[in-house]
Design an enzyme around this catalytic site. Sequence first.
Site, mmCIF file in Angstrom:
data_model
loop_
_atom_site.group_PDB
_atom_site.id
_atom_site.type_symbol
_atom_site.label_atom_id
_atom_site.label_comp_id
_atom_site.label_asym_id
_atom_site.label_seq_id
_atom_site.Cartn_x
_atom_site.Cartn_y
_atom_site.Cartn_z
ATOM 1 N N VAL A 11 -18.605 73.446 18.479
ATOM 2 C CA VAL A 11 -19.768 72.881 19.160
ATOM 3 C C VAL A 11 -19.662 73.031 20.676
ATOM 4 O O VAL A 11 -20.582 73.508 21.339
ATOM 5 C CB VAL A 11 -19.921 71.383 18.751
ATOM 6 N N ASP A 30 -10.238 70.833 27.309
ATOM 7 C CA ASP A 30 -9.712 70.661 25.944
ATOM 8 C C ASP A 30 -8.241 70.271 26.049
ATOM 9 O O ASP A 30 -7.508 70.797 26.896
ATOM 10 C CB ASP A 30 -9.856 71.956 25.137
ATOM 11 N N LYS A 35 -5.294 76.752 23.179
ATOM 12 C CA LYS A 35 -6.686 77.198 23.035
ATOM 13 C C LYS A 35 -7.261 77.570 24.400
ATOM 14 O O LYS A 35 -7.892 78.614 24.558
ATOM 15 C CB LYS A 35 -7.522 76.085 22.393
ATOM 16 N N THR A 84 -14.824 64.306 14.827
ATOM 17 C CA THR A 84 -14.961 62.941 14.304
ATOM 18 C C THR A 84 -14.672 63.013 12.800
ATOM 19 O O THR A 84 -15.607 63.026 11.987
ATOM 20 C CB THR A 84 -16.383 62.399 14.566
ATOM 21 N N CYS A 257 -18.967 69.167 8.439
ATOM 22 C CA CYS A 257 -20.211 68.374 8.452
ATOM 23 C C CYS A 257 -20.558 67.737 7.116
ATOM 24 O O CYS A 257 -20.486 66.518 6.982
ATOM 25 C CB CYS A 257 -21.360 69.253 8.938
ATOM 26 N N ARG A 325 -11.850 74.000 7.097
ATOM 27 C CA ARG A 325 -11.827 72.533 7.035
ATOM 28 C C ARG A 325 -12.584 72.032 5.800
ATOM 29 O O ARG A 325 -13.701 72.430 5.556
ATOM 30 C CB ARG A 325 -12.437 71.929 8.305
#
Length: 405
Positions: A11, A30, A35, A84, A257, A325
């Site tokens: 995102v 970050d 990364k 999250t 998601c 994920r």
Amino acid sequence: MNIVIIGLGYVGLPLAVQAAKSGFTVTGFDIDTFKVADLERGRSILPEINSQELLELIKSSKLCLTSKLEKQANSSIFVIAVPTPLNQEREPDLTMLEAACLTIAEVVQDGDLVINESTSYIGTLRNFIKPIIQKESSLINLKFAVAPERIDPGNKIWSITNTPRNVAGLTREAGQEVVKFYEKICNEVHLRTNPEEVEAAKLIENAFRQVNIAFINEVAKLATKLDFSIHNAINAASTKPFGFMPFYPSIGVGGHCIPVDSHYLTYSAKKVDMQLEFVDFANKLNLSMANFIVEEIRQKYNFDFKDKLIQIAGIAYKSNSSDIRESPALALIELIRSRGARVIWHDSLVNTFGNEKSVDLQANIDMGIIISPHDEMDFSIWRDQNKLVLDFSPTPRNFGWNKFI
Ligand SMILES: NC(=O)c1ccc[n+]([C@@H]2O[C@H](COP(=O)([O-])OP(=O)(O)OC[C@H]3O[C@@H](n4cnc5c(N)ncnc54)[C@H](O)[C@@H]3O)[C@@H](O)[C@H]2O)c1
């Protein structure tokens, strides 16, 4: 106006790039130093990020990437885009969101705007983010808004710019400012009445998919018992020009998601002593698919998994993505191994997972199982050798093999 993006993942990174391309001075922060170092060399795992473009934005100082955030010279907009996830009890784990708020509190200045893009339960902006940042910064003139991301990584049609964006502020001023910012990034921005409506909309969107996929998965189970093609039935239903939207069966839902967000919706209900039974059931049904499929393979093909060599094609949670994920393929692999089979997998986008590496499609297998085929996968070796292959990918294609058992 400085834009500070907290979290450079699926995102945050596309937003940082788009904001820099739209003329803002952007700082991408970050905590993952590796990364940040990779990105500074133009290396990103996201196919939509063009390496050359990234390097040019960095070189021209439009985009600065860092693991150490400092106070900005001018007033700023902070955008939160951190994970999250769920904890062990499958309830919201806001540890990273809290850490992001504490980071912002250290550098935020009066008048700044804080926008949350991370998905969370209804009321998070008002009752979690605002109190933490206000308390820790001791500032009272901060503005807060939400603008949940709807990005669909790998989608070649819908991008950050042409996907409409819902936004809302805690105050009228915050609402006006959040609109002004996203109008530079997105073609269509909708200012809603309050953050709770926008937070709820994001959860409804993903729970809608969870529930509809569960429904069609349940009917797919019926189709295997009654021996009709679920895909042909869905295609037949799809000729209805109104009131129907096709969803396709699969071995379950994955990604950050759909399987996760529905828990944020049920948690929102739990906080007011309510249970969302419909959503809970959909979640259980989708989780049951791997077990169902293994059992069906055993019965329908009289297939004993013991000592067999099975190759899975595509372990990412969806086609043309490297994201594993919550991928239901992982549960399926574990289950098949627990039945005594040897499982190898081929996924040219994931490449390595844990200690395992992707293996080119093999001819000497006892069964091939297609889960998330990427466009570049070439199945001719299986087709030419007439292998037993079962295709559980939700994308309706015709390999000339069994679509769904
Ligand atoms: N991936 C999607 O398709 C998608 C779509 C819409 C919404 N969302 C939501 O957006 C949020 C971010 O998801 P994502 O997929 O980009 O996650 P991600 O794991 O790809 O990236 C998050 C990044 O945040 C970094 N991070 C973690 N804690 C941090 C901290 N305290 N400070 C700074 N950086 C930190 C991580 O190192 C990581 O690089 C989640 O709430 C998710 O539900 C994701």
